[in-house]
Design an enzyme around this catalytic site. Structure first.
Site, short mmCIF file in Angstrom:
data_model
loop_
_atom_site.label_atom_id
_atom_site.label_comp_id
_atom_site.label_asym_id
_atom_site.label_seq_id
_atom_site.Cartn_x
_atom_site.Cartn_y
_atom_site.Cartn_z
N GLN A 42 0.87 -1.20 -0.15
CA GLN A 42 0.03 0.05 0.09
C GLN A 42 0.93 1.13 0.04
O GLN A 42 1.79 1.20 0.81
CB GLN A 42 -0.85 0.19 0.95
CG GLN A 42 -2.03 -0.98 1.24
CD GLN A 42 -2.78 -0.61 2.54
OE1 GLN A 42 -2.23 -0.64 3.74
NE2 GLN A 42 -4.08 -0.52 2.33
N HIS A 51 -0.37 8.49 6.98
CA HIS A 51 -1.33 8.96 8.12
C HIS A 51 -1.04 10.20 8.49
O HIS A 51 0.28 10.40 8.53
CB HIS A 51 -1.14 7.74 9.37
CG HIS A 51 -1.54 6.49 8.86
ND1 HIS A 51 -0.81 5.56 8.43
CD2 HIS A 51 -2.89 6.05 8.66
CE1 HIS A 51 -1.42 4.51 8.14
NE2 HIS A 51 -2.66 4.74 8.18
#
Length: 641
Positions: free
Chosen positions: A384, A388
RNA sequence: GCUGACGUAGCUCAAUCGGUAGAGCAGCCGCCUUGUAAGCGGCAGGUUGUGGGUUCGAGUCCCUCCGUCAGCUCCA
């Protein structure tokens, strides 16, 4: 005005007076015979109804013809009934399930002893043509629950559906010739209205999507009003097949799957790795400009961490099993967020540092049932491009806005148009409705401020926060899941993450999850299909192939390849076999540029440049100029050639 | 995982009724010295996905497992 006349209002504002008891068909007839022939159904008072439904009282009527967007689902729903009519004729014992219109066509589920074979589809199609030729009217009837139970006494699936009605509910049934179905309607006037259809496939499907229930046999089909639309649809299906990333992935040496390694685990071959690395490099450049810090976290982590994060509680079915190591239990990570939170907590954080944006190309492992695995698009291990953002509540709008810019920059390069979906609070959710509403209005406000159009998916958010989904449209019009941005009310609490505010108080930051490509595997798989394997120059594993006309020019060609290589261009030389053979090979491999060097090119220091897909329309260019042009297009990530 | 279909050379596909597994492309070796989508010849390549069964004989029929495909469900 006489009481046995009703007043009908048409969409253009005109009105008609008709006798009481008139139907939409009478309205159409009153307007003209052409419309009467073309009318399929009507919208009366905002509701879609059959053409022969009597108009209750004064009504606003809009007639639906095949030109209206409502018409196609109507056609397909009726097609499903016609399919069921045919199946019941040929397989009298078949139990009937549901048969709705879907996006691309329709299906009908049947409970049968003997599953259908591809040969059955032909027989059903032929029988459907009989049903169409009989031109049965679709007749609607209102019945009571008891009457319906009587009518469907031999249809256990319909009886089960009936159980969900109360005795007072209005239940309707539709008949076309020999076939009767429990159905809300509306339908076409008659079966003869169906002209252009095709049954496409058959597959098992659980009754009501519940895998503990009976497996039914589903038949998929599609239908259109015009032959050329049906033909175009079938052509699209064939085009999609030609673009299948599994076939192209093998032909272009991009990736492989080896049963010894395991299902759903991708081995990236050198060519595929180039594509992936270029995307990653592009993204790195992009996110560093956007203020991200790139981090790395391990592939396995203590199980304890996933207890804290709640993954063990909510996501355990998708996690790989634990391994015992010196008394501790470890798990392959299914997500990167816990690791990033630990990085956030590695130091005491001040409001001055926020927002902190951690990005990682993090490989995660998720258990998927064997039946759902599909090439690179659905796998058990994938990387991925995860990030964040930890920020204050006040910083959220700016962060969302920056993400919209980032997403746009990124998708534009790949030539993907996209749509935006705002997903709101699901039934089961953490956090108060107030918090959710605040967060959702922040997201909506940013979208509005930027003039971004979006659709709202009510209740589509994750249990821990609302999200923005970006849906991509590929070169042949298919939707793909794209970037997502998600607010998280859950993890900051669970990990009790804090920063010290300007007031010297401990405060809880807001956390945003976001991915751009999502999964490298899925994204590259999608890109292969989007480009049909013909990658733009900057992504092409082999950018230039140099072809000396004969061995006599191979020294000269070799020098040119070396010059290309020194400039950072991925180039090879092909010297064996005839020139025609090598041209063909280069085209099949979808190399963007082939440079021919022979007697004509040697004297002027030029090359004859053959551009992928343009055949003999080539240009002769001075070598240095060619290199500069190629470098320019690579640097700008040009969409071509 | 479940339902169904399928599994023959690296790839695409043949093999009649159960009777010696075959072709094209790719690969390798030669020849040809090439001007814009396949130059010519030769060679090699297989325990027919796995394990069992039926049979004088199985790629073919039966069972098991593995894998793939179309869906169901879920999602990056």
């Amino acid at each position: 005005m006489s009481s046995d006349l009703i007043q009908v209002t048409l969409p253009d504002g005109m009105s008609l007076e008709l006798p009481a008891g008139s139907t939409s068909r009478d309205v159409a007839l009153a307007i003209g015979p052409g419309l009467a022939r073309a009318a399929l159904a009507a919208e009366v008072g905002g509701k879609l109804v059959d053409l022969d439904r009597p108009l209750g009282s004064d009504a606003a009527v809009r007639l639906i013809t095949e030109r209206d967007p409502e018409a196609l689902p109507l056609l397909r729903h009726s097609s499903a009934h016609i399919l069921a009519t045919a199946v019941r004729t040929l397989r009298p014992g078949a139990e009937i399930g549901f048969g709705p219109a879907i996006e691309e066509g329709f299906y009908y589920d049947f409970g049968v002893e003997e599953p259908f074979t591809p040969g059955d589809l032909e027989a059903f199609e032929a029988q459907m043509r009989d049903v169409i030729a009989s031109d049965y009217a679709f007749e609607r009837r209102r019945v009571t629950k008891a009457e319906a139970a009587e009518l469907f006494s031999d249809d256990p699936l319909k009886l089960e559906r009936l159980e969900e009605f109360t005795d007072d509910d209005v239940i309707t049934v539709y008949r076309d010739g020999p076939f009767l179905d429990l159905c809300l309607g509306p339908h076409l006037p008659s079966t003869g209205r169906l002209r252009h259809f095709k049954l496409l496939s058959t597959a098992g499907a659980y009754w009501r999507g519940d895998e503990s229930r009976q497996m039914l046999q589903r038949i998929y089909g599609t239908a259109f009003f015009r032959r050329r639309d049906l033909e175009a649809h079938i052509e699209r299906l064939e085009e999609a097949k030609r673009r299948d990333h599994r076939t192209l992935g093998r032909e272009l040496d991009l990736f492989t799957v080896d049963r010894r390694v395991g299902s759903g685990l991708i081995l990236w071959r050198p060519n595929g790795t180039i594509v992936r690395d270029e995307i990653e490099a592009f993204e790195r450049e992009l996110i560093l400009r956007h203020g991200y810090r790139i981090v790395c976290t391990p592939h396995i982590m203590s199980e304890r961490l996933f207890e804290i994060s709640g993954h063990l509680e909510n996501f355990a079915d998708n996690m790989f099993g634990a391994m015992e190591l010196e008394g501790g239990r470890y798990r392959p990570k299914p997500m990167n967020c816990p690791g990033h939170i630990c990085l956030f907590q590695a130091e005491q954080r001040s409001y001055r540092e926020l927002p902190i944006r951690y990005a990682e190309f993090g490989t995660v492992y998720r258990y998927e049932r064997s039946g759902v695995l599909h090439g690179m698009l659905r796998v058990r291990g994938f990387t991925q491009d995860d990030a964040h953002v930890f920020c204050t509540r006040e910083q959220v709008p700016d962060e969302i806005e920056a993400l919209l810019t980032l997403v746009d920059e990124m998708l534009t390069v790949f030539g993907y148009p996209y749509t935006v979906v705002l997903a709101t609070r699901p039934e089961k959710a953490l956090g108060t409705p107030g918090e959710w509403n605040d967060a959702i209005s922040v997201l909506a406000a940013v979208l509005d401020r930027r003039g971004v159009e979006y659709r709202v998916d009510e209740g589509g958010g994750a249990f821990y926060g609302p999200k923005l989904d970006f849906e991509l449209i590929d070169a042949i019009g298919r939707p793909w899941q794209g970037p997502t941005v998600q607010l998280d009310f859950n993890l900051p609490e669970r990990f009790a993450i804090e920063y010290i505010g300007a007031d010297n108080e401990r405060r809880r930051p807001v956390m945003l999850h976001r991915v751009l490509v999502g999964s490298m595997e899925r994204f590259v798989g999608g890109l292969i299909e989007h480009y049909a394997g013909a990658f733009p120059l900057w992504l092409a594993p082999e950018q230039v192939r140099v072809l000396p006309v004969s061995e006599a020019w191979s020294g000269e060609a070799g020098e040119f390849v070396a010059a290309l290589g020194e400039s950072g261009i991925r180039a090879t030389i092909a010297r064996r076999e005839s020139l025609s053979y090598r041209i063909r090979e280069g085209e099949l491999r979808k190399v963007p540029y082939m440079c021919v060097i022979g007697e004509r090119e040697v004297s002027g220091g030029t090359v004859a440049v053959r551009i992928r897909g343009r055949g003999r329309k080539q240009e002769t260019v001075v070598r240095g100029v060619f290199i500069e042009q190629v470098l320019h297009d690579i640097r700008h990530r040009a969409p071509g050639p």
